[in-house]
Design a protein around this motif. Structure first.
Motif, PDB file in Angstrom:
ATOM      1  N   THR A 104       0.831  -1.201   0.000  1.00 46.60           N
ATOM      2  CA  THR A 104       0.000   0.000   0.000  1.00 46.60           C
ATOM      3  C   THR A 104       0.867   1.253   0.000  1.00 46.60           C
ATOM      4  O   THR A 104       0.591   2.225  -0.715  1.00 46.60           O
ATOM      5  N   GLU A 105       1.941   1.235   0.800  1.00 47.84           N
ATOM      6  CA  GLU A 105       2.817   2.399   0.898  1.00 47.84           C
ATOM      7  C   GLU A 105       3.468   2.715  -0.449  1.00 47.84           C
ATOM      8  O   GLU A 105       3.550   3.891  -0.853  1.00 47.84           O
ATOM      9  N   ALA A 106       3.940   1.674  -1.144  1.00 44.46           N
ATOM     10  CA  ALA A 106       4.577   1.893  -2.447  1.00 44.46           C
ATOM     11  C   ALA A 106       3.566   2.409  -3.461  1.00 44.46           C
ATOM     12  O   ALA A 106       3.868   3.290  -4.277  1.00 44.46           O
ATOM     13  N   ALA A 107       2.344   1.862  -3.436  1.00 45.79           N
ATOM     14  CA  ALA A 107       1.307   2.314  -4.369  1.00 45.79           C
ATOM     15  C   ALA A 107       0.935   3.767  -4.107  1.00 45.79           C
ATOM     16  O   ALA A 107       0.719   4.546  -5.049  1.00 45.79           O
ATOM     17  N   ILE A 108       0.860   4.150  -2.844  1.00 48.96           N
ATOM     18  CA  ILE A 108       0.542   5.543  -2.503  1.00 48.96           C
ATOM     19  C   ILE A 108       1.618   6.486  -3.034  1.00 48.96           C
ATOM     20  O   ILE A 108       1.312   7.549  -3.588  1.00 48.96           O
ATOM     21  N   ALA A 109       2.876   6.103  -2.876  1.00 51.49           N
ATOM     22  CA  ALA A 109       3.964   6.938  -3.378  1.00 51.49           C
ATOM     23  C   ALA A 109       3.865   7.120  -4.891  1.00 51.49           C
ATOM     24  O   ALA A 109       4.047   8.226  -5.422  1.00 51.49           O
ATOM     25  N   GLU A 110       3.581   6.030  -5.603  1.00 51.55           N
ATOM     26  CA  GLU A 110       3.421   6.103  -7.060  1.00 51.55           C
ATOM     27  C   GLU A 110       2.235   7.000  -7.420  1.00 51.55           C
ATOM     28  O   GLU A 110       2.312   7.822  -8.348  1.00 51.55           O
ATOM     29  N   ALA A 111       1.138   6.846  -6.694  1.00 51.21           N
ATOM     30  CA  ALA A 111      -0.070   7.616  -6.994  1.00 51.21           C
ATOM     31  C   ALA A 111       0.164   9.105  -6.777  1.00 51.21           C
ATOM     32  O   ALA A 111      -0.251   9.943  -7.600  1.00 51.21           O
ATOM     33  N   ARG A 112       0.796   9.457  -5.680  1.00 50.91           N
ATOM     34  CA  ARG A 112       1.056  10.871  -5.410  1.00 50.91           C
ATOM     35  C   ARG A 112       1.932  11.494  -6.486  1.00 50.91           C
ATOM     36  O   ARG A 112       1.682  12.628  -6.926  1.00 50.91           O
ATOM     37  N   ALA A 113       2.944  10.768  -6.913  1.00 54.67           N
ATOM     38  CA  ALA A 113       3.829  11.285  -7.955  1.00 54.67           C
ATOM     39  C   ALA A 113       3.078  11.470  -9.267  1.00 54.67           C
ATOM     40  O   ALA A 113       3.256  12.481  -9.969  1.00 54.67           O
ATOM     41  N   LEU A 114       2.239  10.504  -9.613  1.00 50.52           N
ATOM     42  CA  LEU A 114       1.477  10.587 -10.860  1.00 50.52           C
ATOM     43  C   LEU A 114       0.503  11.758 -10.834  1.00 50.52           C
ATOM     44  O   LEU A 114       0.404  12.521 -11.811  1.00 50.52           O
ATOM     45  N   ILE A 115      -0.220  11.923  -9.721  1.00 47.63           N
ATOM     46  CA  ILE A 115      -1.197  13.010  -9.635  1.00 47.63           C
ATOM     47  C   ILE A 115      -0.493  14.362  -9.704  1.00 47.63           C
ATOM     48  O   ILE A 115      -0.968  15.289 -10.376  1.00 47.63           O
ATOM     49  N   ALA A 116       0.654  14.481  -9.044  1.00 52.13           N
ATOM     50  CA  ALA A 116       1.415  15.735  -9.111  1.00 52.13           C
ATOM     51  C   ALA A 116       1.839  16.039 -10.544  1.00 52.13           C
ATOM     52  O   ALA A 116       1.756  17.184 -11.006  1.00 52.13           O
ATOM     53  N   GLN A 117       2.276  15.010 -11.265  1.00 51.04           N
ATOM     54  CA  GLN A 117       2.704  15.207 -12.645  1.00 51.04           C
ATOM     55  C   GLN A 117       1.522  15.544 -13.563  1.00 51.04           C
ATOM     56  O   GLN A 117       1.607  16.442 -14.394  1.00 51.04           O
ATOM     57  N   ALA A 118       0.417  14.823 -13.386  1.00 51.02           N
ATOM     58  CA  ALA A 118      -0.731  14.992 -14.289  1.00 51.02           C
ATOM     59  C   ALA A 118      -1.464  16.300 -14.067  1.00 51.02           C
ATOM     60  O   ALA A 118      -2.179  16.766 -14.959  1.00 51.02           O
ATOM     61  N   THR A 119      -1.301  16.904 -12.894  1.00 44.28           N
ATOM     62  CA  THR A 119      -2.009  18.144 -12.582  1.00 44.28           C
ATOM     63  C   THR A 119      -1.110  19.374 -12.712  1.00 44.28           C
ATOM     64  O   THR A 119      -1.537  20.482 -12.356  1.00 44.28           O
ATOM     65  N   ALA A 120       0.112  19.174 -13.199  1.00 40.75           N
ATOM     66  CA  ALA A 120       1.012  20.314 -13.416  1.00 40.75           C
ATOM     67  C   ALA A 120       0.638  20.982 -14.738  1.00 40.75           C
ATOM     68  O   ALA A 120       0.832  20.412 -15.813  1.00 40.75           O
ATOM     69  N   GLU A 121       0.097  22.172 -14.651  1.00 40.74           N
ATOM     70  CA  GLU A 121      -0.388  22.852 -15.855  1.00 40.74           C
ATOM     71  C   GLU A 121       0.785  23.274 -16.731  1.00 40.74           C
ATOM     72  O   GLU A 121       1.792  23.785 -16.224  1.00 40.74           O
ATOM     73  N   PRO A 122       0.673  23.070 -18.041  1.00 38.28           N
ATOM     74  CA  PRO A 122       1.760  23.468 -18.944  1.00 38.28           C
ATOM     75  C   PRO A 122       2.090  24.948 -18.803  1.00 38.28           C
ATOM     76  O   PRO A 122       1.194  25.782 -18.617  1.00 38.28           O
ATOM     77  N   THR A 123       3.338  25.259 -18.924  1.00 42.53           N
ATOM     78  CA  THR A 123       3.783  26.648 -18.794  1.00 42.53           C
ATOM     79  C   THR A 123       3.812  27.386 -20.114  1.00 42.53           C
ATOM     80  O   THR A 123       4.033  28.603 -20.152  1.00 42.53           O
ATOM     81  N   THR A 124       3.644  26.639 -21.217  1.00 38.55           N
ATOM     82  CA  THR A 124       3.656  27.286 -22.534  1.00 38.55           C
ATOM     83  C   THR A 124       2.338  27.090 -23.223  1.00 38.55           C
ATOM     84  O   THR A 124       1.566  26.218 -22.871  1.00 38.55           O
TER      85      THR A 124
END
Length: 330
Positions: free
Chosen positions: A310-330
């Motif tokens: 569960t801990e490893a899956a949570i770490a992966e999920a948090r990283a993915l959500i942070a990446q997917a919600t980073a709005e493009p700068t250009t």
């Protein structure tokens, strides 16, 4: 209703309409007691949606508003679904839907949608166009006695939100939202439609057998620069939940018990992303939807199968959500 939706679309291209009746004057002591009784009645109506069901999903495009467009035939499906209370904090209630399907003696469990209810909300998360959702303020004079409902997708990414009041007229227990924008459902996104969003009115009503979820959707074409979206076709969606214990719900509850901590962390990650930006940007893939859908669901399955902690899956999920919600700068 059709005219109302089209008019709402013309008046609000990227914002929801909170068309609620004005509240009464400040309550007296007796009125306050009546408000408390009504609040508890509302709560019980929401909680009554929890249980074990046989569900029938019916979607039908009815009326074309675009010359040359032919409405699609009715789309019918069904399945077994459990609805469980994630939390009940009094004025905040969350219900998780989980499909429990059996085919050729094999049971498949699929985490389905989630609905969150908030009493007298200050804001509601609303769809603002492709890839974007925003926290929209609910005017103070429209909050009193109202509930917001926010609907989340299978991976707990946002779908749509609206505000309405529970009513009890004519023996009918029913909540109805104002017109709300929402992204295309997968049934439409996978077939390259000419529309790119819905403007819908959402209704939840209790029935003797369970409850029903009714949507009156106007499917809208993309807007040209500086113009409003165009009404294409009206669609009725009637999803009927009938209480039924003729299947084994245990696999669904087992899945939820094993993945509950993971999904709680996923919900928290989404909440944090929304809070950071007063809304959220979410990358989407053509004919697929949110890029987070597949991976977040897969990690939950791997937890169930013992292939990842569960801990490893949570770490992966948090990283993915942070990446997917980073709005493009250009």
């Amino acid at each position: 209703m059709f005219r109302a939706l089209v008019m709402a679309a013309a008046l609000a291209a990227a914002a929801p309409a909170f068309a609620l009746a004005a509240p009464a004057a400040a309550p007296t002591q007796d009125a306050a007691a009546a408000d408390q009784a009504r609040f508890e009645r509302d709560r019980q109506a929401i909680l009554a949606q929890a249980g074990q069901y046989r569900v029938r999903f019916a979607m039908h495009e009815r009326v074309s508003f675009l010359d040359g467009y032919t409405p699609l035939e009715e789309d019918l499906s069904g399945g077994n679904e459990i609805v469980r209370v994630v939390y009940d904090d009094g004025d905040r209630i969350s219900l998780q839907h989980i499909l429990v399907m059996t085919h050729n003696d094999q049971t498949m469990v699929i985490k389905h949608w989630r609905q969150d209810w908030v009493y007298q909300p200050q804001t509601v998360l609303t769809y603002a166009g492709p890839n974007h959702w925003t926290l929209t303020a609910v005017p103070e004079d429209q909050r009193r006695g109202a509930w917001s409902q926010t609907v989340w997708q299978t991976d707990d990414s946002p779908r749509y939100g609206g505000v309405g009041r529970w009513t009890y007229d004519h023996g009918l227990t029913e909540w109805t939202s104002g017109p709300t924008w929402r992204p295309l459902a997968r049934r439409d996104a996978v077939r390259h439609p000419i529309y790119d969003r819905y403007l819908g009115v959402n209704r939840h009503a209790l029935t003797p057998a369970g409850w029903v979820h009714i949507q009156d959707n106007m499917k809208m074409g993309p807007a040209a620069a500086g113009e409003e979206p165009t009404a294409i076709v009206q669609e009725d969606v009637v999803n009927t939940y009938s209480r039924w214990d003729g299947y084994d719900a245990a696999p669904g509850d087992d899945y939820w018990a094993k993945t509950g901590d993971y999904w709680a962390a996923v919900r928290q990650a989404w909440d944090q992303a929304i809070a950071r930006s007063n809304g959220v940007y979410l990358q989407e893939a053509a004919n697929q939807g949110a890029v987070t859908g597949g991976p977040l669901m897969d990690w939950a399955e791997q937890i169930v199968e013992g292939e990842i902690t569960t801990e490893a899956a949570i770490a992966e999920a948090r990283a993915l959500i942070a990446q997917a919600t980073a709005e493009p700068t250009t």
